[in-house]
Design a protein around this motif. Structure first.
Motif, mmCIF file in Angstrom:
data_model
loop_
_atom_site.group_PDB
_atom_site.id
_atom_site.type_symbol
_atom_site.label_atom_id
_atom_site.label_comp_id
_atom_site.label_asym_id
_atom_site.label_seq_id
_atom_site.Cartn_x
_atom_site.Cartn_y
_atom_site.Cartn_z
ATOM 1 N N SER B 10 19.694 39.672 38.937
ATOM 2 C CA SER B 10 19.623 38.226 38.755
ATOM 3 C C SER B 10 19.919 37.881 37.309
ATOM 4 O O SER B 10 19.694 38.678 36.415
ATOM 5 N N ALA B 11 20.465 36.699 37.109
ATOM 6 C CA ALA B 11 20.585 36.054 35.791
ATOM 7 C C ALA B 11 21.429 36.850 34.779
ATOM 8 O O ALA B 11 22.570 36.498 34.503
ATOM 9 N N THR B 12 20.871 37.928 34.242
ATOM 10 C CA THR B 12 21.592 38.659 33.202
ATOM 11 C C THR B 12 21.817 40.109 33.632
ATOM 12 O O THR B 12 20.981 40.693 34.310
ATOM 13 N N PRO B 13 22.954 40.678 33.232
ATOM 14 C CA PRO B 13 23.191 42.092 33.541
ATOM 15 C C PRO B 13 22.329 42.955 32.620
ATOM 16 O O PRO B 13 22.193 42.648 31.441
ATOM 17 N N ILE B 14 21.743 43.996 33.143
ATOM 18 C CA ILE B 14 20.904 44.878 32.316
ATOM 19 C C ILE B 14 20.705 46.175 33.085
ATOM 20 O O ILE B 14 20.895 46.204 34.310
ATOM 21 N N ASN B 16 22.511 48.645 33.350
ATOM 22 C CA ASN B 16 23.753 48.916 34.082
ATOM 23 C C ASN B 16 23.784 48.262 35.452
ATOM 24 O O ASN B 16 24.529 48.700 36.326
ATOM 25 N N ARG B 17 22.981 47.251 35.676
ATOM 26 C CA ARG B 17 23.034 46.512 36.938
ATOM 27 C C ARG B 17 23.815 45.226 36.718
ATOM 28 O O ARG B 17 23.644 44.555 35.707
ATOM 29 N N HIS B 18 24.663 44.916 37.670
ATOM 30 C CA HIS B 18 25.561 43.766 37.539
ATOM 31 C C HIS B 18 25.056 42.564 38.327
ATOM 32 O O HIS B 18 24.265 42.717 39.254
ATOM 33 N N PRO B 19 25.565 41.360 37.978
ATOM 34 C CA PRO B 19 25.155 40.181 38.746
ATOM 35 C C PRO B 19 25.733 40.222 40.165
ATOM 36 O O PRO B 19 26.544 41.071 40.510
ATOM 37 N N THR B 20 25.325 39.256 40.977
ATOM 38 C CA THR B 20 25.565 39.306 42.421
ATOM 39 C C THR B 20 27.041 39.333 42.819
ATOM 40 O O THR B 20 27.835 38.507 42.381
ATOM 41 N N ALA B 21 27.383 40.285 43.657
ATOM 42 C CA ALA B 21 28.676 40.338 44.349
ATOM 43 C C ALA B 21 28.565 41.388 45.452
ATOM 44 O O ALA B 21 27.935 42.430 45.262
ATOM 45 N N ILE B 33 31.488 38.089 48.890
ATOM 46 C CA ILE B 33 30.370 37.143 48.857
ATOM 47 C C ILE B 33 29.809 37.115 47.443
ATOM 48 O O ILE B 33 29.309 38.113 46.946
ATOM 49 N N ASP B 34 29.925 35.983 46.797
ATOM 50 C CA ASP B 34 29.579 35.779 45.389
ATOM 51 C C ASP B 34 30.448 36.679 44.496
ATOM 52 O O ASP B 34 31.057 37.656 44.968
ATOM 53 N N CYS B 35 30.514 36.282 43.237
ATOM 54 C CA CYS B 35 31.480 36.946 42.356
ATOM 55 C C CYS B 35 31.002 36.814 40.913
ATOM 56 O O CYS B 35 31.588 36.110 40.099
ATOM 57 N N GLY B 36 29.880 37.495 40.618
ATOM 58 C CA GLY B 36 29.335 37.467 39.258
ATOM 59 C C GLY B 36 30.304 38.095 38.260
ATOM 60 O O GLY B 36 31.294 38.733 38.636
ATOM 61 N N GLU B 37 30.001 37.918 36.975
ATOM 62 C CA GLU B 37 30.863 38.442 35.912
ATOM 63 C C GLU B 37 31.125 39.932 36.116
ATOM 64 O O GLU B 37 30.219 40.699 36.429
ATOM 65 N N GLY B 63 25.751 30.822 36.882
ATOM 66 C CA GLY B 63 26.763 31.724 36.348
ATOM 67 C C GLY B 63 26.758 33.112 36.947
ATOM 68 O O GLY B 63 27.813 33.718 37.152
ATOM 69 N N ASP B 64 25.578 33.647 37.254
ATOM 70 C CA ASP B 64 25.500 35.023 37.740
ATOM 71 C C ASP B 64 26.038 35.170 39.163
ATOM 72 O O ASP B 64 26.049 36.276 39.704
ATOM 73 N N HIS B 65 26.508 34.062 39.748
ATOM 74 C CA HIS B 65 27.057 34.133 41.110
ATOM 75 C C HIS B 65 28.545 33.795 41.183
ATOM 76 O O HIS B 65 29.146 33.924 42.242
ATOM 77 N N TYR B 66 29.135 33.339 40.046
ATOM 78 C CA TYR B 66 30.551 32.984 40.149
ATOM 79 C C TYR B 66 31.400 33.236 38.905
ATOM 80 O O TYR B 66 32.627 33.052 38.950
ATOM 81 N N LEU B 67 30.798 33.681 37.785
ATOM 82 C CA LEU B 67 31.586 33.744 36.552
ATOM 83 C C LEU B 67 32.678 34.811 36.566
ATOM 84 O O LEU B 67 33.525 34.848 35.687
#
Lengths: 302, 302
Positions: B10-14, B16-21, B33-37, B63-67
């Motif tokens: 969620s929210a910020t990558p940390i 080595n985990r990435h935002p939602t996709a 489905i979704d396309c985080g950074e 942002g964590d779902h479409y950037l």
């Protein structure tokens, strides 16, 4: 002054190479130059503290140079940043950011101070006690700026033995460092310079990406200590470089020669090159003191 | 139907985990489905062919779902994609994309067909011969949709021995598979079903992120084979979950129980959790058939 490469691929990320982003470090301040997608992950990977970034400079609005900015700003916000942040970019970038902030119902916790770049002349866009930043005009398909960072000479540290020899009161130390001379009890005048080590030299770094081969930038980048110049293609692709407003490795080296810079870094590599050595070899055949801008590497400037 | 996780933080990558996709694979089609950074980097890392993506579904404009979307579209464009692409998202996402295309002087080589989501009711938003997609309403701080994918039953393959036994002409094979019965030379009627293996069952996947605990989604996700539900926090943070329009692991499992789903995947992990096992343990104490949505893992649906 030190430069750390976070990404230097052109257009699309490939071969584990990331789009353009660099961090310039000077006197405990960090200046971020361009912010391609996943720059915030690259900052974490290379243990660069995003809280120390005071200014961000965006050269132009092709995606590979700014698509990581919104995510970075959101993360700074979520991490509780309160320190103000200066952003230098084309005016329209704020239209994108404001739309993204509004649609996500985000009100940044910190003050984002926006400085729109004017693209019709080179000019000083930022100056503080340690650095002066000038924008210069690239020759690209859309408005694009380069940046020249020049550090200010730092006064030399005080020589404690000399201060003691002349019985200088401690409360005068700072003023002497700032340039005041000292008069001894016997009336002898001792110049400030005698109490101080020699000042450090100013050093300079020029960032030039993206651009066609263009000699019009030469006056602005003349004799810099380190020049980063894009070198998207090998010279056998010179026509394609011209057509797409990019530069070849040979041309980047020719710019380095004509500007009499001390050292050249080439980057913005096309996705067609898995192996970058031919680009390095081509540039070195014209300007020997050339290096590849490989991500994770840090280069001392000056 | 198979689901591959590209990111679930969620929210910020940390860490080595990435935002939602996520990528849902069905009959050689991929649905993103979704396309985080950095989703495009994750697609490359897990060797998912972006050329096979036919539809992209964006739940909401945090942002964590479409950037990562703009970068992915630019890369598809630069890679020469010509096949049309369907994009389902809130209307205003196109305002952002159009601004970014205009400022970078980009005209996509492929047809981007935009389907604005309406957020006031659940409804079928896409249907082709193999899948039906329904949007459902999440309870979040800004407009947010979930998606339920239901595959259509696939007719069973023909049994070649049976066809030969009754001397069925080859030119009738397709019609028999489609349901036509067959009349033999002696006038005997052989039903289509006798020539075919049993049809495959329809399977269903529900994606529910981001949302507060909300029972109003139960009718739409009832008895799905796989439910992805956000579980941002442990239940000791239930108040914070409520205040930030998120769900706890325990609550996600309660939704799974009440909807009688077969399997639960939890994700959208808060950056405060380096170790995700406590989230899994909490959810399993309520609904045992739960897994963590760890990036790189692929889950078979049904």
């Amino acid at each position: 002054m030190e430069l750390t490469i976070l990404g230097s691929n052109s257009a699309t990320p490939i071969f584990n190479r990331h789009p353009t982003a660099q961090v310039l470090s000077l006197h405990n301040n960090l200046y971020l130059i361009d912010c391609g997608e996943a720059t915030q992950m690259q900052l974490m990977r290379y243990k660069v503290k995003m809280s120390r970034i005071s200014c961000i400079f965006i050269s132009h609005l092709h995606g590979d140079h700014y698509l990581g900015l919104t995510g970075l700003l959101f993360t700074m916000h979520l991490n509780g940043r309160t320190q103000e942040l200066h952003l230098f970019a084309q005016q329209e970038l704020m239209d994108i950011l404001e739309l993204q902030f509004r649609l996500s119902a985000t009100v940044l916790r910190f003050n984002l101070i926006f400085h729109p770049l004017r693209h019709y002349s080179s000019q000083i866009i930022f100056e503080d006690q340690s650095v002066k930043v000038k924008s210069i005009i690239m020759n690209h398909r859309i408005p694009c700026a380069g940046f020249v960072f020049t550090s200010k000479p730092v006064k030399g540290n005080l020589i404690i033995e000399k201060l003691r020899k002349y019985n200088v009161p401690v409360e005068l130390y700072n003023r002497i460092k700032e340039g005041d001379d000292f008069v001894t009890e016997t009336g002898e005048l001792i110049p400030s310079s005698e109490f101080c080590l020699p000042p450090s030299d100013a050093v300079s770094y020029a960032f030039c990406s993206d651009t066609r081969y263009s000699e019009s930038i030469l006056p602005d980048i003349s004799r810099v200590d380190l020049l980063y110049h894009e070198a998207t293609f090998l010279h056998d692709m010179a026509e394609r470089a011209e057509a797409t407003f990019h530069t070849t490795a040979r041309q980047a080296a020719q710019i380095a020669v004509k500007a009499s810079v001390k050292k050249l870094l080439i980057g913005h590599f096309s996705a067609r090159y898995r192996d970058l050595e031919p680009l390095l070899k081509e540039a070195r055949s014209v300007f020997s003191n050339t290096e590849l801008a490989i991500e994770g590497l840090t280069f001392k400037v000056g």
